[in-house]
Design an enzyme around this catalytic site. Structure first.
Site, short mmCIF file in Angstrom:
data_model
loop_
_atom_site.label_atom_id
_atom_site.label_comp_id
_atom_site.label_asym_id
_atom_site.label_seq_id
_atom_site.Cartn_x
_atom_site.Cartn_y
_atom_site.Cartn_z
N ASP A 167 0.29 -7.09 -2.97
CA ASP A 167 -0.12 -7.89 -1.81
C ASP A 167 -0.18 -9.38 -2.17
OD1 ASP A 167 -0.61 -6.58 0.66
OD2 ASP A 167 -2.40 -5.61 -0.16
N GLN A 215 -5.64 -0.97 1.43
CA GLN A 215 -5.48 -1.30 2.84
C GLN A 215 -6.76 -1.92 3.40
OE1 GLN A 215 -2.59 -1.14 4.54
NE2 GLN A 215 -3.56 -1.99 6.35
N LYS A 254 4.11 2.38 5.76
CA LYS A 254 4.43 1.91 4.40
C LYS A 254 5.01 3.06 3.58
CE LYS A 254 1.10 -1.86 4.65
NZ LYS A 254 -0.24 -2.40 4.37
#
Ligand code: GUN
Length: 309
Positions: free
Chosen positions: A134, A111, A67
């Site tokens: 997200d 995460q 990422k």
């Protein structure tokens, strides 16, 4: 077998179109980089992603590293905050309050998975919805379900990108989604049943069936799928006998088997029956990260407009 018979047999074999997620993601990153250049040229600050990584999970380390690299490739600044395995929920809530309040940070990602002692739901719920790249926050889920998304969740969004860019329409088709996770299965189904989720009506308006671990006679359902999306996390669960000839097969699974990564779909045999299929690796994975970049830019735009209004 003589050569003629062999040639005849070969010609009967249908080999699916490979939907190349790696190349599609590279193209999308180029588009995002151009958008960011234009954004910066108009005097705006660079978007910034904050990624919170707790513990030593090896897969998570790799994902976060990827990422970071992807951010760098398009002109998004990134900050990775690494916390030890024994971090508490309270400590993470404090950290997130700081990140929420930091005007330099456009998007926040925690995460997953988080270590067992952490109340993951509480932590995820504490991410400011305007920075929730997200798209996990209840407010963002709700907006998407109502067909007015603020952010689209990254993995289902990646699936929509590959379907639309390769021209595989879903309107009026039977789409079967395997898996009902909050990250993929549920939002995927919700996006496909909308009238238009941002890709035009041909890439929405599907008839959707969601299957899960309690579904009975899975194969009879999957065999009626024009488009099959597998997101269960079980290596090679989807076998050739479960596929309708000519179906489009999207494999979201990433399963470690020995030293290699395999999807939820038994790729070799299924690709002889499907009309199009995503590989693993190189399918949906790279697109998920590209969609995170898209959301980080979108979050930056949103915050900029709300701070100047
Ligand atoms: N872990 C596995 N998939 C995801 C994802 O899409 N977002 C986050 N934050 N963590 C993950």
């Amino acid at each position: 077998m003589d050569l003629e018979a062999l040639t005849r047999l070969e010609s009967l074999r249908v080999t699916a179109q490979i939907l190349d997620g790696k190349a599609t993601a590279a193209k999308i990153r180029e588009e995002i980089a151009l958008e960011i250049t234009a954004w910066r040229d108009s005097g705006k600050p660079a978007p910034m992603l904050a990624a919170v990584l707790v513990g030593e999970d090896p897969a998570s380390q790799v994902y976060v590293r990827n990422k970071e690299k992807a951010c760098q490739s398009v002109g998004i600044a990134s900050r990775v905050i690494r916390k030890p395995d024994n971090t508490t929920t309270e400590e993470l809530l404090e950290l997130l309050a700081e990140l929420n309040a930091d005007p330099m940070i456009s998007g926040i990602l925690v995460q997953l998975p988080l270590p067992k002692q952490i109340d993951a739901q509480r932590v995820l719920d504490s991410v400011l919805p305007l920075k929730d790249v997200d798209a996990f926050a209840p407010e963002n889920v709700g907006l998407m379900v109502q067909g007015r998304p603020r952010f689209l969740p990254c993995t289902p969004h990646g699936v929509m990108q590959i379907l639309s860019r390769y021209g595989h329409q879903v309107a009026g088709k039977h789409v079967v989604v395997l898996g009902r996770s909050d990250i993929v299965g549920k939002p995927m189904a919700m996006m496909l049943v909308q009238k238009d989720i941002g890709f035009g009506s041909a890439f929405a308006n599907a008839t959707v069936t969601v299957c899960h671990s309690q579904s009975s006679d899975l194969a009879s359902i999957t065999r009626s799928a024009d488009v099959l999306i597998a997101a269960v996390g079980r290596a090679k669960l989807v076998t050739a006998d479960m596929i309708k000839p000519g179906a489009v097969v999207i494999d979201v699974g990433i399963n470690r088997v020995g030293d290699s990564l395999v999807g939820d779909v038994d790729f070799g045999p299924v690709s002889q029956i499907a009309s199009a299929i995503t590989p693993v690796p190189g399918g949906i994975g790279p697109l998920t990260i590209a969609m995170l970049l898209k959301n980080t830019l979108a979050a930056c735009r949103l915050q900029h407009s709300s701070s100047t209004n």
